[in-house]
Structure formats: structure tokens, C-alpha cells
Scaffold this active site. Structure first.
Site, mmCIF file in Angstrom:
data_model
loop_
_atom_site.group_PDB
_atom_site.id
_atom_site.type_symbol
_atom_site.label_atom_id
_atom_site.label_comp_id
_atom_site.label_asym_id
_atom_site.label_seq_id
_atom_site.Cartn_x
_atom_site.Cartn_y
_atom_site.Cartn_z
ATOM 1 N N GLY A 46 0.822 -1.198 0.000
ATOM 2 C CA GLY A 46 0.000 0.000 0.000
ATOM 3 C C GLY A 46 0.855 1.246 0.000
ATOM 4 O O GLY A 46 2.028 1.203 0.404
ATOM 5 N N GLN A 51 2.801 9.964 1.472
ATOM 6 C CA GLN A 51 4.161 9.424 1.430
ATOM 7 C C GLN A 51 4.957 9.888 0.215
ATOM 8 O O GLN A 51 6.177 9.772 0.200
ATOM 9 C CB GLN A 51 4.128 7.885 1.438
ATOM 10 N N CYS A 92 6.374 -0.318 6.627
ATOM 11 C CA CYS A 92 5.950 0.866 5.888
ATOM 12 C C CYS A 92 7.076 1.279 4.951
ATOM 13 O O CYS A 92 8.240 1.264 5.359
ATOM 14 C CB CYS A 92 5.648 1.992 6.880
ATOM 15 N N LEU A 93 6.722 1.639 3.717
ATOM 16 C CA LEU A 93 7.758 2.052 2.766
ATOM 17 C C LEU A 93 8.479 3.319 3.231
ATOM 18 O O LEU A 93 9.590 3.587 2.794
ATOM 19 C CB LEU A 93 7.151 2.263 1.376
ATOM 20 N N HIS A 134 -3.875 1.261 7.892
ATOM 21 C CA HIS A 134 -2.513 1.821 7.900
ATOM 22 C C HIS A 134 -2.415 3.006 6.926
ATOM 23 O O HIS A 134 -1.891 4.067 7.282
ATOM 24 C CB HIS A 134 -1.531 0.698 7.522
ATOM 25 N N GLU A 135 -2.939 2.813 5.708
ATOM 26 C CA GLU A 135 -2.833 3.874 4.695
ATOM 27 C C GLU A 135 -3.708 5.071 5.050
ATOM 28 O O GLU A 135 -3.328 6.218 4.822
ATOM 29 C CB GLU A 135 -3.198 3.333 3.307
ATOM 30 N N HIS A 138 -1.974 7.344 7.315
ATOM 31 C CA HIS A 138 -1.045 8.264 6.636
ATOM 32 C C HIS A 138 -1.745 9.553 6.227
ATOM 33 O O HIS A 138 -1.173 10.634 6.321
ATOM 34 C CB HIS A 138 -0.464 7.606 5.381
HETATM 35 NI NI NI Z 1 2.996 3.194 5.532
#
Ligand code: NI
Length: 170
Positions: A46, A51, A92-93, A134-135, A138
Site C-alpha cells: 500500500g 508518502q 511501511c515504505l 494503515h494507509e 497516513h
Molecule cells: Ni505506511
């Protein structure tokens, strides 16, 4: 299509709150396509617009084994959440190499707009449920490490700053 730069924790821009998208147009569709390309390239499940330093309510996901079921959620909202919670390892990226346990609702119902600007609603459980929560965090400026203890968070900050510095060395 283009690969986008992913902000890395503790970049303060990860804490900006995303604004609703007023119109689903080609700019948004291009952004979604670029975000999907970036997510697949980084082997993530995701990615939120936050981000990639775009502070608008857009997330992309693909939780399929085959990596062939891209989802685009514009202006996502939780319609309902289960009382039941699950604890699982998250990554997480924006926080590469860090994985830790976070508690989430086991199931959520989400509504959003698709790439055509059409409303849709779906129920998610398992990885899809965790990923969408999670997304969506963000989009309100919250990174998963903020669920962890202050001590852990400070260690992660130091680790990420060092990693970024090492990568920038010639
Ligand atoms: Ni993340």
C-alpha cells in the site's frame, strides 16, 4: 508513468493532514498510476499520497498474492469497524526495514471513489483490513511507529536518520 520519491520517517511532511479531492480528473489518475508503479517497484502492499508528498486523500493498495489486483481509493472513509481487534506485524515504505506489532480492527467497511470518480464500498479483512487502516492513518499524518513506545520510536528515528545519511554518502 514515473517513479515517485517516498518520504522517509521522521520527515515532518509525513505528519501533514491530507485534503479531500474535489475532482477526480487526469491529474489524479496520473498520480494514482505513478503511485501504483512506485508501490510495485518498492514491493509494498500500500501507499498513501502523503508518502509521496502530495497531501490529498488518495491511497493505492494491492494485497493479492499475484500482485495483479491494484486498488485505488480516493477520499476513503471508514463506514464501520469491527469491535474485534487483531495484532499483526506492520511495515511501511517510509520506514524501511522496521517491522513491529500494531493493533487494528479485524474488519472494516470502507467507502471511496474509484478512478472514474464513482463511489464504491467494500468490506476488508485480514491484510486488506490492516493495510487500509494503515494507509488511512497516513492521510491524517500518522505513521505506524507512532503506535509504538517512545523508546522504540526514538531508536527508529536514529536508525532512519543514519540510514539516509549512509545512502547519501558518495
Ligand atoms: Ni505506511
Amino acid at each position: 508513468m514515473a517513479l515517485l520519491n517516498i518520504l522517509r520517517y521522521p520527515d515532518p511532511r509525513l505528519h501533514k493532514v491530507a485534503a479531500p479531492i474535489a475532482q477526480v480528473d487526469d491529474r489524479i489518475r496520473t498520480l494514482a498510476a505513478d503511485m501504483l508503479e512506485t508501490m510495485y517497484d518498492s514491493e509494498g502492499v500500500g501507499l498513501a499520497a502523503t508518502q509521496v508528498d502530495v497531501h490529498e486523500r488518495l491511497i493505492v493498495m494491492d494485497v493479492s498474492e499475484e500482485r495483479d489486483q491494484p486498488m485505488v481509493l480516493i477520499n476513503p472513509e471508514l463506514v464501520s469497524v469491527s469491535d474485534e481487534k487483531v495484532v499483526g506485524d506492520e511495515g511501511c515504505l517510509s520506514v524501511p526495514t522496521v517491522y513491529d506489532k500494531v493493533e487494528r480492527h479485524a474488519r472494516v467497511t470502507v467507502k471511496a471513489l474509484d478512478r472514474a470518480g464513482k463511489p464504491f464500498q467494500f468490506e476488508a479483512e485480514g491484510l486488506a483490513s490492516v493495510c487500509v487502516q494503515h494507509e488511512m492513518d497516513h492521510l491524517r499524518g500518522k505513521v505506524f511507529v507512532e503506535y509504538l513506545s517512545l523508546l522504540k520510536r526514538e531508536r527508529i528515528k536514529v536508525k532512519m536518520i543514519k540510514r539516509t545519511r549512509d545512502e547519501q554518502k558518495p
